[in-house]
Design a protein around this motif. Sequence first.
Motif, mmCIF file in Angstrom:
data_model
loop_
_atom_site.group_PDB
_atom_site.id
_atom_site.type_symbol
_atom_site.label_atom_id
_atom_site.label_comp_id
_atom_site.label_asym_id
_atom_site.label_seq_id
_atom_site.Cartn_x
_atom_site.Cartn_y
_atom_site.Cartn_z
ATOM 1 N N TYR A 110 0.788 -1.236 0.000
ATOM 2 C CA TYR A 110 0.000 0.000 0.000
ATOM 3 C C TYR A 110 0.824 1.293 0.000
ATOM 4 N N TRP A 111 2.150 1.204 0.128
ATOM 5 C CA TRP A 111 2.942 2.449 0.159
ATOM 6 C C TRP A 111 3.541 2.717 -1.221
ATOM 7 N N PRO A 112 3.191 3.848 -1.859
ATOM 8 C CA PRO A 112 3.689 4.108 -3.214
ATOM 9 C C PRO A 112 5.131 4.626 -3.285
ATOM 10 N N TYR A 113 5.672 5.184 -2.188
ATOM 11 C CA TYR A 113 7.024 5.762 -2.234
ATOM 12 C C TYR A 113 7.852 5.341 -1.024
#
Lengths: 417, 199
Positions: free
Chosen positions: B123-126
């Motif tokens: 769920y973490w894009p960066y």
Amino acid sequence: MEKSGNKDQKVATGKISRRTLLGGVIAAAVLPVQSLFADEKLAENSILPEIADDPTKTVGPGPSPVGKRSPFEQSVRKPSDISSRTPLQDLHSTITPADLHFERHHAGIPTIDPAKHELLIHGLVENPMKFTLADIKRFPSVTRTCFIECAGNFRTGKAEMTPQDILGLTSQSEWTGVMLSTIFNEVGISDKAKWFLAEGSDAAIMTRTIPIAKAWDDAMIVYAQNGEAIRPEQGYPMRLLLPGFEGNMNIKWLRRIELSEEPYMTREETSKYTYPVKDKIRMFSFELDARSIITYPSYPQKVNKGWVEIRGIAWSGRGKVEKVEVSTDAGKTWQLANLQEPVLSKAHTYFRYLWDWKGEATEILSRVTDETGYLQPTLAQLAEARGVNLGGYHMNPITAWQIKNDGTVLFKPETIK
Amino acid sequence: MNKKTVLILACPVMLLLMSLKTAFMPMKAQLPLTDSLKRPAKFGFGRPATAQEIAAWDIDVRPDGKGLPAGQGDVKKGRVLYAQKCAMCHGVDGIEKPGVKLPGNALVGDTSATSKPKTIGNYWPYATTLFDYMRRAMPYNMPGSLSNDEVYSITAYLLNANKIIKADVVLDAKNLYKVVMPAKKLFIMDDRKGGPEIK
């Protein structure tokens, strides 16, 4: 003159009434939460202050430095570890008393000395500057009434839920401060700046990225709420106010703004405050879409046969409420409700609808249309647009209340899966 | 009409002289409601911020790596630090176990898009967000207590635990922002536009 006035009062009040009253207030404070409309219940309760049958026969206590609510009023927020909810069912109009304003903190409420607090503005600016609270207060001030709503303001699951339980993470205040554009003009903003980062001075050092257009539109830095200094829970001594944008972006305890050509992608705008839409995850959803709820009658209130004034609030993060419709036949037909003037942009708007209840079991609902033409959706419509794996953010479905034959009112929890 | 108003109407010169005093008196002629025409280019309130003051607070890290500090860290050191400072709230290995409620979020999980709970892997894009957030807010009971090297190490450990980087990677300002997160491709910017459409 003053002396004799005091003397008179002392004589008239005597010893007993003071004591009784004080003891009474303390006893009343442990009363369970009461709804405004549950008078019967309250009367049955025997632990209220001892009151004379006839208030005209005893001189009451005199003036005081800070007023208190009547001990008969037991309206309270509902706190959890991370938030507390406004008792919307107890309010009669749209201003939320500051001490009942909802809370959502990510690392508690910081204690800040206003004499030491400073706001830093830097990044893509001509002159990086620091402003004290006193500096901020010297700029031309503006007052605006608007709501703040947490983007995660939707709960369902059982019939015994109040408006406070379902969507108590929205409140409204009259805010005073300075337009952010005034401050941005003071530091001088580079043409390259497209976003700004706002940062709080709590233990989460909360950060969010905001599009620069909001600063030139209606963003404010506010230091007053309903005429007094803002509450610690609301960002004392100053917070960002972004009318219509999700609550989390209205950074409290504001200490820093950095101008940037790119968004920062902070935790709160990626891992949180984002939600599934079909097979994608939607981020940077800032405006809160239009929503309404009937706050009277609602659980745990009861209605009697005859005329019932249905009351509630409607709002939109995109502008003014255009109209509110009420249905008293489970959504088969809809009638226009009266809107309380003035109808303000991005503000809770009070609506009323007179209903002659004949005693039949039914459902009552409200739906709002805002000035952009957006009509508040049902849960099913939201699921159709976003897919059945709806996240908890940006949920604004129509709320239905079940009215039973005996006048009992219950929430109608809906499911989509 | 009271005496003062009569006087003012009769004597325009005096009106000018008394402009301050008469500001709150009822007058027929409407004053402009906005003061914007009188606004100065600058008010001159506030003071220049020093480079040291900016450096002390400017801890944000952008997806393009801007803001990443000097220093470095590796998975091995990160594992030790995690056990000491994070496991008590986020679980021994960061994984949510059925029936156990963690004080903090689960941090390690299946990287496939639909799996629950939401974790760094799915769920973490960066990766830069992870560094930025942990440096400012964690550990929850001692925020701001980690050194930059420690944050690099814990970031390396958590990215490796989520099967995003190899165990021998040493993270620093030059490579952290280049880590491609599995969830990146899922994120879209808000596509609601206002108006009648339900989105």
